[in-house]
Scaffold this active site. Structure first.
Site, PDB file in Angstrom:
ATOM      1  N   ARG A  16       0.825  -1.225   0.000  1.00 43.69           N
ATOM      2  CA  ARG A  16       0.000   0.000   0.000  1.00 43.69           C
ATOM      3  C   ARG A  16       0.860   1.277   0.000  1.00 43.69           C
ATOM      4  O   ARG A  16       0.568   2.245   0.678  1.00 43.69           O
ATOM      5  CB  ARG A  16      -0.965  -0.005   1.190  1.00 43.69           C
ATOM      6  CG  ARG A  16      -2.076  -1.023   1.024  1.00 43.69           C
ATOM      7  CD  ARG A  16      -3.139  -0.848   2.069  1.00 43.69           C
ATOM      8  NE  ARG A  16      -2.627  -1.089   3.405  1.00 43.69           N
ATOM      9  CZ  ARG A  16      -3.216  -0.674   4.518  1.00 43.69           C
ATOM     10  NH1 ARG A  16      -4.337   0.009   4.442  1.00 43.69           N
ATOM     11  NH2 ARG A  16      -2.692  -0.944   5.690  1.00 43.69           N
ATOM     12  N   ILE A 438     -28.716   2.829  15.146  1.00 43.92           N
ATOM     13  CA  ILE A 438     -28.465   1.719  14.227  1.00 43.92           C
ATOM     14  C   ILE A 438     -27.479   0.697  14.808  1.00 43.92           C
ATOM     15  O   ILE A 438     -27.321  -0.402  14.283  1.00 43.92           O
ATOM     16  CB  ILE A 438     -27.982   2.257  12.861  1.00 43.92           C
ATOM     17  CG1 ILE A 438     -28.992   3.266  12.307  1.00 43.92           C
ATOM     18  CG2 ILE A 438     -27.767   1.159  11.842  1.00 43.92           C
ATOM     19  CD1 ILE A 438     -30.389   2.727  12.077  1.00 43.92           C
ATOM     20  N   GLY A 439     -26.788   1.050  15.859  1.00 49.81           N
ATOM     21  CA  GLY A 439     -25.967   0.020  16.502  1.00 49.81           C
ATOM     22  C   GLY A 439     -24.669   0.517  17.086  1.00 49.81           C
ATOM     23  O   GLY A 439     -24.445   0.489  18.284  1.00 49.81           O
ATOM     24  N   GLU A 491     -21.471  -1.848  20.006  1.00 50.78           N
ATOM     25  CA  GLU A 491     -20.597  -2.590  19.080  1.00 50.78           C
ATOM     26  C   GLU A 491     -19.093  -2.381  19.321  1.00 50.78           C
ATOM     27  O   GLU A 491     -18.297  -2.432  18.382  1.00 50.78           O
ATOM     28  CB  GLU A 491     -20.936  -2.263  17.607  1.00 50.78           C
ATOM     29  CG  GLU A 491     -22.372  -2.595  17.240  1.00 50.78           C
ATOM     30  CD  GLU A 491     -22.703  -2.404  15.758  1.00 50.78           C
ATOM     31  OE1 GLU A 491     -21.788  -2.338  14.927  1.00 50.78           O
ATOM     32  OE2 GLU A 491     -23.912  -2.335  15.445  1.00 50.78           O
ATOM     33  N   HIS A 702     -23.023  10.917   7.820  1.00 50.03           N
ATOM     34  CA  HIS A 702     -21.735  10.953   7.122  1.00 50.03           C
ATOM     35  C   HIS A 702     -20.982  12.253   7.283  1.00 50.03           C
ATOM     36  O   HIS A 702     -19.915  12.429   6.728  1.00 50.03           O
ATOM     37  CB  HIS A 702     -21.923  10.623   5.642  1.00 50.03           C
ATOM     38  CG  HIS A 702     -22.462   9.242   5.456  1.00 50.03           C
ATOM     39  ND1 HIS A 702     -23.809   8.969   5.414  1.00 50.03           N
ATOM     40  CD2 HIS A 702     -21.838   8.044   5.360  1.00 50.03           C
ATOM     41  CE1 HIS A 702     -23.986   7.662   5.281  1.00 50.03           C
ATOM     42  NE2 HIS A 702     -22.802   7.080   5.245  1.00 50.03           N
ATOM     43  N   CYS A 734     -27.535   5.711   9.871  1.00 47.00           N
ATOM     44  CA  CYS A 734     -26.601   4.584   9.884  1.00 47.00           C
ATOM     45  C   CYS A 734     -25.902   4.566  11.245  1.00 47.00           C
ATOM     46  O   CYS A 734     -26.205   5.390  12.112  1.00 47.00           O
ATOM     47  CB  CYS A 734     -25.602   4.727   8.723  1.00 47.00           C
ATOM     48  SG  CYS A 734     -24.616   3.239   8.419  1.00 47.00           S
TER      49      CYS A 734
HETATM   50  N1  GLN Z   1     -25.003  -1.916  12.937  1.00 46.35           N
HETATM   51  C1  GLN Z   1     -23.985  -1.343  12.128  1.00 46.35           C
HETATM   52  C2  GLN Z   1     -23.477  -0.058  12.765  1.00 46.35           C
HETATM   53  O1  GLN Z   1     -24.220   0.619  13.370  1.00 46.35           O
HETATM   54  C3  GLN Z   1     -24.476  -1.049  10.731  1.00 46.35           C
HETATM   55  C4  GLN Z   1     -23.399  -0.472   9.857  1.00 46.35           C
HETATM   56  C5  GLN Z   1     -23.773  -0.288   8.425  1.00 46.35           C
HETATM   57  O2  GLN Z   1     -24.914  -0.273   8.056  1.00 46.35           O
HETATM   58  N2  GLN Z   1     -22.823  -0.099   7.555  1.00 46.35           N
HETATM   59  O3  GLN Z   1     -22.327   0.294  12.633  1.00 46.35           O
HETATM   60 ZN    ZN Z   2     -25.855   1.688   7.509  1.00 48.51          ZN
END
Ligand code: GLN
Ligand code: ZN
Length: 764
Positions: A16, A438-439, A491, A702, A734
């Site tokens: 890389r 989302i997590g 997570e 994002h 997300c």
């Molecule tokens: N559960 C994952 C998160 O929250 C989903 C990630 C994703 O959709 N790329 O990071």
């Molecule tokens: Zn996502």
């Protein structure tokens, strides 16, 4: 011996190097001259390597500091006005288009990025205006050709063709007008004229767009572009290169044009062999037969390739067949030489870019033999395949039997949605417009050091566990304080949503250096599905159960779905994708069942990459992909009782044309990216009478921007106007792992208070 063709080499370098050089330049650690030197050194190394392996056609202009589509836009002077007028120099403009620019008063958003066909490589989407002033700009193509020549290497320059360029570009004005078409063709014509003056012998035009569904307008655009370009070719032989699919609707059209050679993908182009055999190849033309896959990491099956080549030789003179890769080698890692810690019994089955070069020349040699069966290369290739079949981890009778025994009812929840959601509403006592995330939560320095500490052995697994549990405690407390209704554990135990599960399932292999460019300076290191997949032990259950023990509110189980795990890995090739997906689905299913047993009431199974491997042709969508993909998801989530809620999350793509399939997934709650598309996804859901719960992301994660409470309130109002409020959820777009903690807390607070305000108005 037949000639061999390479059409693109991994430009990031074996370690890389390019990533480091370009990022060093971004960070101001190196200047542009230094970057130019490092780039030239890489190009030289890659050319010499290909020459050394005996490749006949070595590409130039496959190199890029960022992306080939961006280079093409530059070559055509297709610089959108907001960049052209910003007072930046050439280099600044190039990188500003790639990744945005913020300095002083200049604030430019980057061009959009999209997936290159059905790969995980992202290209920069050129933006064209009706009055874009197309003209030949810069001299990259010529300079790289001359540079190679000065090293004693004659290359075949490659260009992204005008048809693919125009069809992938974003048109701000009225689309591909005759003016745009003619102006673009004129630049390509000029490129050919200049290459002629350099005495270049052959050139390659990449037109992968020909492998998609084309209509009459497309075909006439293609024809008129090349009708004006090809008369400029002079003494140059022109190769029309296609990949990722077959030319079922353009095969005859392309041969009617003045191309000298056609490159076809015989790995992914299902119908190409049949097209050649039934329609033939015009006399005097050559065919580049893409038989060595540019997308798989496995060694070539020489017998299979030779049989394709022989099939071609029945239709055309064998000398006219050039042995090639199916597509650029950009999509595979650099070399297996750097995988020293991978046991030889696995490594010997892999071929990355460098090894594939050797396969090309070996195949060319074998193809020339009247009877290759006793040739050591073929004997070894056959023996290797036999060996793989007999590896125990490759073929687990239990896993195979379990898949074979699947019955229709294994793919369905027992109860209908109406019954399930009634049970779930009774169980969870959530307010209307419940809030959730989302997590993932922000990955702080603390988590990263925990993970690397565990890897290096500087902390014990117990210390690691305690560290993660501390982060979970903090995250639960934080969400309770903010007032979120359905919680997550954050997570922290996973670095990546696919790698983590791969590491905990059997059947996966990991590389040390198997990087593949994803976009710009970013790479991914996909795991390799080597054997039958199963789950030796529960994976996430202890973390989730711990998180749930800390609160009365529901905490979601958080898993990655089978299709996403499959799509972000390199699959094995000896089993149909659908069967691999079912194996993974059964492993996820075991985890889902164990989470339920541990008392977890809501389980989210993410399918972020559901669309990624959708075939390029609509006619192939269902039979070749969606039928098994949707079933795999259903198989993974269906062992639970009606009162256990299944949520899913999807992002990164366009959903309007797969709404029927999304309905078939039968998830109780669909958390879907929506903010960037201004909720148009809700319109499609409504048009398709989507009848289950939906959480359209109310803000884009994002960017570090904190959305105001009023702004989110407005979003929820829009949602309410389109969908029954009783089935709506409120959540971000997300996961939050790439965000900072402070902005995340501020955004979530605004989200919760916005939801509360709208809720208040609902009850009145
Ligand atoms: N559960 C994952 C998160 O929250 C989903 C990630 C994703 O959709 N790329 O990071
Ligand atoms: Zn996502």
């Amino acid at each position: 011996m037949n000639l061999t063709s390479s059409i693109g080499y991994p430009r990031i370098g074996e370690k890389r190097e390019l990533k480091r050089a370009v990022e060093g330049f971004f960070e101001g650690k190196t200047d542009f001259d230094r970057l130019t030197l490092e780039a030239a050194a890489l190009r030289k190394r890659h050319w010499l390597l290909q020459k050394d392996r005996g490749i006949s056609f070595i590409p130039s202009n496959d190199f890029s500091l960022y992306d080939g589509m961006l280079d093409t836009a530059f070559m055509l002077n297709a610089i959108p006005k907001r960049f052209a007028g910003a007072g930046l120099d050439d280099i600044e403009t190039y990188f500003a288009m790639a990744k945005g620019y913020q300095k002083g008063k200049v604030d430019l958003r980057a061009l959009e990025m999209k997936k290159w066909f059905n790969t995980n490589y992202h290209y920069i989407v050129p933006e064209l205006e009706d009055d874009t002033d197309f003209s030949l700009r810069g001299d990259k193509v010529f300079a790289e050709y001359a540079e190679a020549l000065s090293e004693g290497i004659t290359t075949r320059p490659g260009l992204i063709g005008p048809f693919t360029f125009l069809r992938l570009a974003r048109h701000r004005g009225s689309g591909v007008t005759p003016r745009t078409r003619d102006a673009v063709a004129a630049v390509y014509g000029e490129v050919l004229r200049r290459l002629n003056t350099l005495r270049c012998e052959s050139v390659r035009f990449d037109e992968p767009f020909l492998a998609t569904d084309l209509d009459g307008m497309d075909l006439s655009l293609f024809a008129s572009l090349y009708e004006s370009i090809l008369p400029e070719k002079g003494g140059i032989r022109v190769l029309l290169q296609t990949y990722f699919g077959d030319l079922r609707d353009s095969y005859d059209v392309v041969w009617r044009m003045d191309f000298d050679s056609l490159g076809l993908d015989f790995v992914e182009g299902r119908r190409n062999l049949e097209l050649v055999r039934t329609h033939g190849v015009p006399a005097g033309k050559t065919l580049v037969a893409g038989v060595v896959s540019g997308r798989s990491v496995w060694r070539n099956d020489f017998d299979a390739s030779l049989s394709i080549l022989k099939g071609l030789a029945d239709t055309m003179p064998a000398e006219g067949i050039v042995i090639g890769t199916s597509c650029s080698l950009l999509h595979v890692p650099y070399t297996t030489r750097h995988e020293a810690s991978m046991p030889e019994k696995y490594r010997s089955h892999l071929a990355f870019a460098e090894e594939k070069l050797g396969e090309l020349t070996t195949l060319a040699r074998l193809f020339g033999l009247s009877d290759p069966s006793s040739d050591p290369a073929l004997v070894e290739n056959r023996a290797l395949r036999e060996k793989k079949k007999n590896l125990a981890e490759f073929n687990s009778p239990e896993v195979r039997a379990r898949v074979a025994a699947l019955k229709e009812e294994d793919f369905s929840r027992g109860a209908e949605f109406a019954e399930r959601i009634a049970l779930q509403r009774g169980r969870f006592d959530l307010p209307p417009l419940p809030t959730t995330t989302i997590g993932s939560f922000p990955q702080t320095a603390e988590v990263r050091s925990l993970r690397s500490g565990l890897k290096k052995g500087s902390i014990t697994p117990e210390e690691y566990g305690e560290g993660i549990r501390k982060m979970i405690r903090e995250t639960i407390a934080l969400q309770e304080e903010i007032g979120i209704d359905v919680l997550v554990h954050g997570e922290y135990e996973r670095n990546d949503m696919v790698e983590y599960f791969g590491e905990n399932l059997s059947g996966f292999l990991f590389t040390e250096n198997g990087w593949v460019q994803s976009y710009g300076t970013r790479g991914v290191k996909p795991p390799i599905i080597f054997g039958d997949v199963s789950r030796p032990a529960p994976i996430t259950v202890p973390w989730i159960a711990y998180a749930q023990s800390l609160t009365k509110k529901p905490v979601k189980g958080m898993l990655t779905g089978p299709v996403t795990i499959l799509n972000w890995s390199f699959p094995r090739q000896d089993l149909p994708l659908g069967e691999i997906a079912f194996q993974i689905a059964l492993a996820v299913r075991d985890e889902v069942a164990d989470l339920e047993k541990a008392g977890i009431g809501i389980i989210q199974v993410d399918e972020a990459a559901l669309r990624e491997k959708l075939p390029l042709r609509k006619a192939d969508w269902n039979a070749e992909y969606l039928d098994w993909a949707i079933k795999a998801f259903r198989l993974a989530v269906s062992p639970v009782r009606g009162e256990t809620q299944i949520q899913t999350h999807m992002c990164y793509s366009e959903f309007s044309d797969i709404m029927d399939e999304i309905k078939l997934m039968d998830a109780d709650v669909l958390l879907i990216e929506a903010a960037r598309s201004d909720f148009s996804v809700l319109d499609s859901l409504r048009e398709h009478n989507y009848d289950k719960d939906v959480g359209p992301g109310v803000y884009d994660i994002h960017s570090p921007r904190v959305p105001g409470e009023g702004e989110i309130e407005g979003m929820i109002e829009i949602m309410k106007g389109k969908f029954d409020p009783a089935s709506l959820w409120v959540n971000p777009d997300c996961g939050l792992k790439t965000r900072g903690l402070e902005e995340t807390v501020a955004s979530l607070k605004n989200m919760v208070s916005a939801a509360k305000k709208v809720r208040g108005r609902l009850s009145k």
